[in-house]
Design a protein around this motif. Structure first.
Motif, mmCIF file in Angstrom:
data_model
loop_
_atom_site.group_PDB
_atom_site.id
_atom_site.type_symbol
_atom_site.label_atom_id
_atom_site.label_comp_id
_atom_site.label_asym_id
_atom_site.label_seq_id
_atom_site.Cartn_x
_atom_site.Cartn_y
_atom_site.Cartn_z
ATOM 1 N N VAL A 143 0.838 -1.203 0.000
ATOM 2 C CA VAL A 143 0.000 0.000 0.000
ATOM 3 C C VAL A 143 0.872 1.252 0.000
ATOM 4 O O VAL A 143 0.609 2.210 -0.743
ATOM 5 C CB VAL A 143 -0.950 -0.006 1.216
ATOM 6 N N ARG A 144 1.916 1.242 0.792
ATOM 7 C CA ARG A 144 2.792 2.414 0.875
ATOM 8 C C ARG A 144 3.473 2.691 -0.456
ATOM 9 O O ARG A 144 3.529 3.845 -0.913
ATOM 10 C CB ARG A 144 3.832 2.198 1.974
ATOM 11 N N ARG A 145 3.981 1.668 -1.107
ATOM 12 C CA ARG A 145 4.650 1.876 -2.388
ATOM 13 C C ARG A 145 3.685 2.379 -3.463
ATOM 14 O O ARG A 145 4.030 3.239 -4.276
ATOM 15 C CB ARG A 145 5.314 0.574 -2.844
ATOM 16 N N LEU A 146 2.480 1.847 -3.463
ATOM 17 C CA LEU A 146 1.515 2.258 -4.480
ATOM 18 C C LEU A 146 1.040 3.689 -4.260
ATOM 19 O O LEU A 146 0.942 4.476 -5.215
ATOM 20 C CB LEU A 146 0.322 1.293 -4.479
ATOM 21 N N THR A 147 0.757 4.034 -3.026
ATOM 22 C CA THR A 147 0.289 5.396 -2.758
ATOM 23 C C THR A 147 1.421 6.416 -2.937
ATOM 24 O O THR A 147 1.187 7.518 -3.444
ATOM 25 C CB THR A 147 -0.300 5.502 -1.351
ATOM 26 N N ASP A 148 2.638 6.055 -2.555
ATOM 27 C CA ASP A 148 3.780 6.959 -2.773
ATOM 28 C C ASP A 148 3.999 7.225 -4.256
ATOM 29 O O ASP A 148 4.454 8.298 -4.649
ATOM 30 C CB ASP A 148 5.060 6.366 -2.169
ATOM 31 N N ALA A 149 3.657 6.246 -5.084
ATOM 32 C CA ALA A 149 3.838 6.410 -6.532
ATOM 33 C C ALA A 149 2.770 7.309 -7.151
ATOM 34 O O ALA A 149 2.939 7.778 -8.281
ATOM 35 C CB ALA A 149 3.822 5.046 -7.212
ATOM 36 N N GLY A 150 1.671 7.523 -6.429
ATOM 37 C CA GLY A 150 0.614 8.368 -6.957
ATOM 38 C C GLY A 150 -0.632 7.615 -7.368
ATOM 39 O O GLY A 150 -1.426 8.093 -8.198
ATOM 40 N N LEU A 151 -0.839 6.437 -6.796
ATOM 41 C CA LEU A 151 -2.019 5.647 -7.092
ATOM 42 C C LEU A 151 -3.011 5.699 -5.929
ATOM 43 O O LEU A 151 -2.603 5.733 -4.766
ATOM 44 C CB LEU A 151 -1.639 4.181 -7.349
#
Length: 342
Positions: free
Chosen positions: A313-321
């Motif tokens: 979740v952290r990687r996806l949201t940090d990417a802008g998703l």
């Protein structure tokens, strides 16, 4: 059946665990010898089985006895050997065969790497480059072509078996196009195209991978007129526009490679695009023993990692998703259904 009352005490259980390599080696030996295929559907004497696989009967009996302790094959009261649900999975012709997965997880390089796990834990880096002087996949393709072939067959088997689950799970009725990023030989995109007759697809993966794409996708194949095969590295660029992007089991590298891949997908799709990330997780799943073992193997060979729900979740949201939903695809895969923000 083992129960809480009959389970071995902790001291014996630990002894069993430290001999885990013996179990892995026994599975590898059975797979390499072709014991499961030779056994067939009817019980067979060890002597007949030994003749069929060209081994000595007594050592073969010892091998099968060890495996039967784990439910792989069973020895009947008359001394004959029969299949179990697990041993059938070692057959090459079984539709759910795990023969090549078994071979891949016990390849020669693994026996060099596992003893150095403490080093990988101390440093957080892979040990393969220190062992062989090369990045893992470079080593496989240049120095261990037979192991590379086993890897390709194992990944093909795994992808083919999970593709139908993914196709059943995903609702792409609102999409006109889908792109499978790092999609291997294209089993997932092929299954989706079969499910949705009006859908168009794209498969992107490394040149050496897509040149062996699923026959359904290649010229003359049943789906060839609805698919585009694009050789490329998703960490470098994604020259593909689609309504929906599938990213399955490739966000396991180092953080920089994962971030670059997500950035490239977002740049290719633009605001509002759907991105479905499908991964094994190492928390709260029925397959934790398998996924945590794979997590350690990734640390050893490429310095990568499987994810927890939180880390993904952290990687996806940090990417802008924006994550719209998280659901299990099957007992060992979870899907993160996301949208690219504006």
């Amino acid at each position: 059946m083992t129960t809480a009352e009959t389970a071995p005490p902790p001291s014996m259980r630990l002894r069993e665990l430290v001999f885990g390599a013996a179990c892995a080696a026994a599975l590898r030996a059975a797979a390499r010898l072709g014991v499961a295929d030779a056994l067939g559907d009817a019980p067979r004497s060890v002597e007949d089985l030994a003749a069929a696989v060209k081994t000595e009967p007594q050592p073969l009996r010892r091998l099968l006895r060890a495996l039967s302790c784990y439910g792989v094959f069973t020895e009947r009261p008359d001394g004959t050997v029969a299949h179990t649900d697990m041993s059938r999975l070692l057959r090459e012709d079984d539709p759910h065969s795990l023969r090549y997965i078994t071979l891949w997880c016990t390849e020669s390089w693994t026996w060099d790497a596992w003893p150095k796990l403490d080093e990988a834990v101390r440093t957080g880096r892979n040990v393969v480059e220190g062992l062989y002087g090369k990045e893992f996949f470079t080593y496989l393709n240049e120095d261990a072509p037979e192991s590379a072939e086993v890897f390709n067959r194992a990944m093909t088997t795994s992808s083919r078996q999970s593709a139908e689950d993914v196709a059943r799970f995903l609702d792409l009725s609102a999409a006109s196009s889908v792109a499978d990023i790092g999609g291997g030989q294209g089993h997932v995109v092929a299954s989706l195209l079969e499910k949705y007759p009006s859908l168009r697809g794209t498969l992107l993966d490394l040149p050496r991978v897509v040149e062996n794409a699923d026959p359904r996708l290649r010229p003359g194949g049943a789906l060839a007129d609805r698919v585009r095969i694009v050789p490329g590295d998703c960490r470098a660029a994604i020259p593909v526009r689609a309504d929906a992007y599938i990213i399955k089991n490739i966000l396991e590298w180092d953080d920089d490679s994962t971030a670059r891949t997500l950035r490239n997908v977002i740049g290719a799709g633009g605001p509002g695009t759907r991105v479905v990330v499908i991964e094994n997780l190492v928390d709260d799943t029925p397959s934790m023993r398998f996924s945590t073992a794979m997590d350690l193997m990734l640390l050893l060979n490429v310095g990568g990692a499987k994810h927890t729900t939180e880390s993904m979740v952290r990687r996806l949201t940090d990417a802008g998703l924006v994550i719209d939903d998280v659901r299990p695809v099957n007992p060992y895969l979870h899907a993160f259904d996301c949208t690219v923000t504006g």
